[in-house]
Design a protein around this motif. Structure first.
Motif, PDB file in Angstrom:
ATOM      1  N   VAL A  65       3.220  -2.412  14.499  1.00 29.11           N
ATOM      2  CA  VAL A  65       2.525  -1.680  15.383  1.00 29.11           C
ATOM      3  C   VAL A  65       1.345  -2.725  15.623  1.00 29.11           C
ATOM      4  O   VAL A  65       0.764  -3.610  14.803  1.00 29.11           O
ATOM      5  CB  VAL A  65       1.692  -0.466  14.606  1.00 29.11           C
ATOM      6  N   THR A  66       0.486  -2.539  16.782  1.00 31.73           N
ATOM      7  CA  THR A  66      -0.601  -3.090  17.217  1.00 31.73           C
ATOM      8  C   THR A  66      -1.662  -2.183  17.905  1.00 31.73           C
ATOM      9  O   THR A  66      -1.093  -1.044  18.273  1.00 31.73           O
ATOM     10  CB  THR A  66      -0.211  -4.342  18.153  1.00 31.73           C
ATOM     11  N   SER A  67      -2.715  -2.811  18.235  1.00 28.29           N
ATOM     12  CA  SER A  67      -3.667  -1.861  19.029  1.00 28.29           C
ATOM     13  C   SER A  67      -3.244  -1.744  20.521  1.00 28.29           C
ATOM     14  O   SER A  67      -2.608  -2.441  20.935  1.00 28.29           O
ATOM     15  CB  SER A  67      -4.997  -2.276  18.769  1.00 28.29           C
ATOM     16  N   GLY A  68      -3.382  -0.437  20.756  1.00 29.66           N
ATOM     17  CA  GLY A  68      -3.245  -0.029  22.193  1.00 29.66           C
ATOM     18  C   GLY A  68      -4.434  -0.056  23.048  1.00 29.66           C
ATOM     19  O   GLY A  68      -5.543  -0.737  22.791  1.00 29.66           O
ATOM     20  N   ARG A  69      -4.355   0.750  24.093  1.00 31.68           N
ATOM     21  CA  ARG A  69      -5.452   0.950  24.929  1.00 31.68           C
ATOM     22  C   ARG A  69      -6.313   2.067  24.417  1.00 31.68           C
ATOM     23  O   ARG A  69      -6.237   3.038  23.979  1.00 31.68           O
ATOM     24  CB  ARG A  69      -5.260   1.360  26.465  1.00 31.68           C
ATOM     25  N   ARG A  70      -7.740   1.638  24.736  1.00 30.80           N
ATOM     26  CA  ARG A  70      -8.865   2.682  24.452  1.00 30.80           C
ATOM     27  C   ARG A  70      -8.800   3.156  23.098  1.00 30.80           C
ATOM     28  O   ARG A  70      -8.589   4.682  22.963  1.00 30.80           O
ATOM     29  CB  ARG A  70      -9.139   3.545  25.536  1.00 30.80           C
ATOM     30  N   GLY A  71      -8.734   2.707  22.061  1.00 30.88           N
ATOM     31  CA  GLY A  71      -8.567   3.119  20.634  1.00 30.88           C
ATOM     32  C   GLY A  71      -7.564   3.789  20.228  1.00 30.88           C
ATOM     33  O   GLY A  71      -7.488   4.729  19.635  1.00 30.88           O
ATOM     34  N   THR A  72      -6.280   3.355  20.587  1.00 35.18           N
ATOM     35  CA  THR A  72      -5.113   3.897  20.263  1.00 35.18           C
ATOM     36  C   THR A  72      -4.132   2.728  19.482  1.00 35.18           C
ATOM     37  O   THR A  72      -4.541   1.578  19.639  1.00 35.18           O
ATOM     38  CB  THR A  72      -4.262   4.447  21.534  1.00 35.18           C
ATOM     39  N   VAL A  73      -3.201   3.337  18.733  1.00 29.57           N
ATOM     40  CA  VAL A  73      -2.333   2.271  18.169  1.00 29.57           C
ATOM     41  C   VAL A  73      -0.953   2.668  18.973  1.00 29.57           C
ATOM     42  O   VAL A  73      -0.473   3.697  19.285  1.00 29.57           O
ATOM     43  CB  VAL A  73      -2.148   2.483  16.637  1.00 29.57           C
ATOM     44  N   ARG A  74      -0.008   1.747  18.980  1.00 30.94           N
ATOM     45  CA  ARG A  74       1.124   1.401  19.579  1.00 30.94           C
ATOM     46  C   ARG A  74       2.272   0.795  18.898  1.00 30.94           C
ATOM     47  O   ARG A  74       1.970  -0.052  18.231  1.00 30.94           O
ATOM     48  CB  ARG A  74       1.238   1.155  21.256  1.00 30.94           C
ATOM     49  N   ILE A  75       3.320   0.935  19.088  1.00 33.90           N
ATOM     50  CA  ILE A  75       4.473   0.428  18.531  1.00 33.90           C
ATOM     51  C   ILE A  75       4.744  -0.949  19.105  1.00 33.90           C
ATOM     52  O   ILE A  75       4.538  -1.224  20.251  1.00 33.90           O
ATOM     53  CB  ILE A  75       5.909   1.114  18.742  1.00 33.90           C
ATOM     54  N   ARG A  95       5.634   7.192  19.379  1.00 35.98           N
ATOM     55  CA  ARG A  95       6.618   6.928  20.773  1.00 35.98           C
ATOM     56  C   ARG A  95       5.668   6.720  22.141  1.00 35.98           C
ATOM     57  O   ARG A  95       6.029   5.991  22.902  1.00 35.98           O
ATOM     58  CB  ARG A  95       7.492   8.225  21.035  1.00 35.98           C
ATOM     59  N   ARG A  96       4.480   7.049  21.970  1.00 37.90           N
ATOM     60  CA  ARG A  96       3.392   6.774  22.969  1.00 37.90           C
ATOM     61  C   ARG A  96       2.353   6.374  22.210  1.00 37.90           C
ATOM     62  O   ARG A  96       1.878   7.008  21.232  1.00 37.90           O
ATOM     63  CB  ARG A  96       3.459   8.021  24.119  1.00 37.90           C
ATOM     64  N   PRO A  97       1.180   5.910  22.871  1.00 36.08           N
ATOM     65  CA  PRO A  97       0.111   5.096  22.200  1.00 36.08           C
ATOM     66  C   PRO A  97      -0.730   6.332  21.817  1.00 36.08           C
ATOM     67  O   PRO A  97      -0.565   7.497  22.500  1.00 36.08           O
ATOM     68  CB  PRO A  97      -0.578   4.357  23.139  1.00 36.08           C
ATOM     69  N   ALA A  98      -1.181   6.505  20.426  1.00 29.54           N
ATOM     70  CA  ALA A  98      -2.195   7.464  20.150  1.00 29.54           C
ATOM     71  C   ALA A  98      -3.031   7.045  18.989  1.00 29.54           C
ATOM     72  O   ALA A  98      -2.885   6.086  18.325  1.00 29.54           O
ATOM     73  CB  ALA A  98      -0.710   8.370  19.314  1.00 29.54           C
ATOM     74  N   GLY A  99      -4.042   7.903  19.019  1.00 29.23           N
ATOM     75  CA  GLY A  99      -5.139   7.645  17.875  1.00 29.23           C
ATOM     76  C   GLY A  99      -4.951   8.386  16.786  1.00 29.23           C
ATOM     77  O   GLY A  99      -4.100   9.285  16.560  1.00 29.23           O
TER      78      GLY A  99
END
Length: 265
Positions: A65-75, A95-99
């Motif tokens: 996992v890594t950081s996503g957009r605007r304070g989320t985490v993504r696979i 499955r989709r970026p989530a905080g």
């Protein structure tokens, strides 16, 4: 005091005593042969959010996992080697970026957290779930019983003062933590054994130490060891906002919700 009020006050005292017994009994002694992992330690220290935070740190260290957009985490990769129930639940929920706040609402993550709590209870670190909830229900019943007595009997200042005793006892027991004394002793000893280091830990050998550091010290350890992932992924308990998608793919709300603290919960 009218006789009828004696019955209500006595009943409230009996209910209070039953709640006290439930809070004190049924808790197994701590098993010194089992060392709680970082997620269990985080749960004991900071509640459900803290446990999910450590699970995300573990997944990030595995490179899945890594950081996503605007304070989320993504696979960011396959979790084929992951066997931990909470980590698996978190990874499959991305499955989709989530905080973190969104992850905490996903049923599979909630079930994994409940399992982690039950494991801590079996080790004598938390009061057993059924007894805990039963005790809380009895504590709520104490003021209800007293109030019913005051409503159906002729109350006097003396009767009201006497009936306040079990209510005060119920309020005091309400603030008894679900943590057992063994859990508080464990956290204190772990903090002494794993103080916050003066510089970031690096290398594969430091992976479990980083997780335990985050479990024990929260935001301070995140900012020390994983500052970019913590800030960009919305892992910090204060000063961050998160967005993301619920399990069905819908957004939890425009602009996201403030990240809440990692207190017990």
């Amino acid at each position: 005091m009218p006789l009828d009020m004696w019955w209500f006050t006595g009943a409230a005292c009996v209910v209070l005593a039953a709640a006290a017994v439930l809070l004190r009994a049924g808790t197994p002694g701590p098993d010194a042969t089992i060392a709680p992992g970082p997620q269990s330690v985080a749960l004991l220290r900071g509640g459900r959010r803290a446990a999910v935070t450590v699970a995300l740190v573990a997944l990030q260290q595995r490179g899945v996992v890594t950081s996503g957009r605007r304070g989320t985490v993504r696979i960011d990769g396959w979790a084929a080697a992951v066997r931990d129930p909470l980590q698996l639940a978190v990874h499959t929920s991305l499955r989709r970026p989530a905080g973190i706040q969104v992850l905490l609402t996903v049923p599979r993550v909630q079930r994994a957290l409940d399992g982690l709590r039950d494991q801590c209870a079996a080790q004598g670190l938390l009061r057993p779930r059924r007894r805990w909830h039963a005790a809380r229900a009895l504590l709520v019943a104490v003021p209800v019983t007293v109030l019913a007595g005051l409503m159906v009997t002729t109350g006097s200042p003396a009767a009201t003062a006497a009936a306040a005793a079990p209510v005060a006892g119920a309020v005091a027991l309400w603030f008894v933590p679900r943590q057992t004394p063994a859990a508080r002793h464990l956290l204190a000893s772990l903090r002494e054994a794993h103080p916050l280091p003066g510089r970031p830990l690096r290398g594969s050998a430091s992976v479990p130490r980083v997780q335990m550091s985050v479990a024990l010290h929260g935001d301070r350890a995140l900012l020390l060891h994983l500052p970019h992932f913590a800030r960009d992924g919305g892992l910090l308990a204060r000063g961050s906002r998160e967005t993301g998608f619920m399990a069905d793919g819908t957004s939890p709300g425009r602009g996201g919700a403030p990240s809440c603290g990692g207190g017990p919960g």
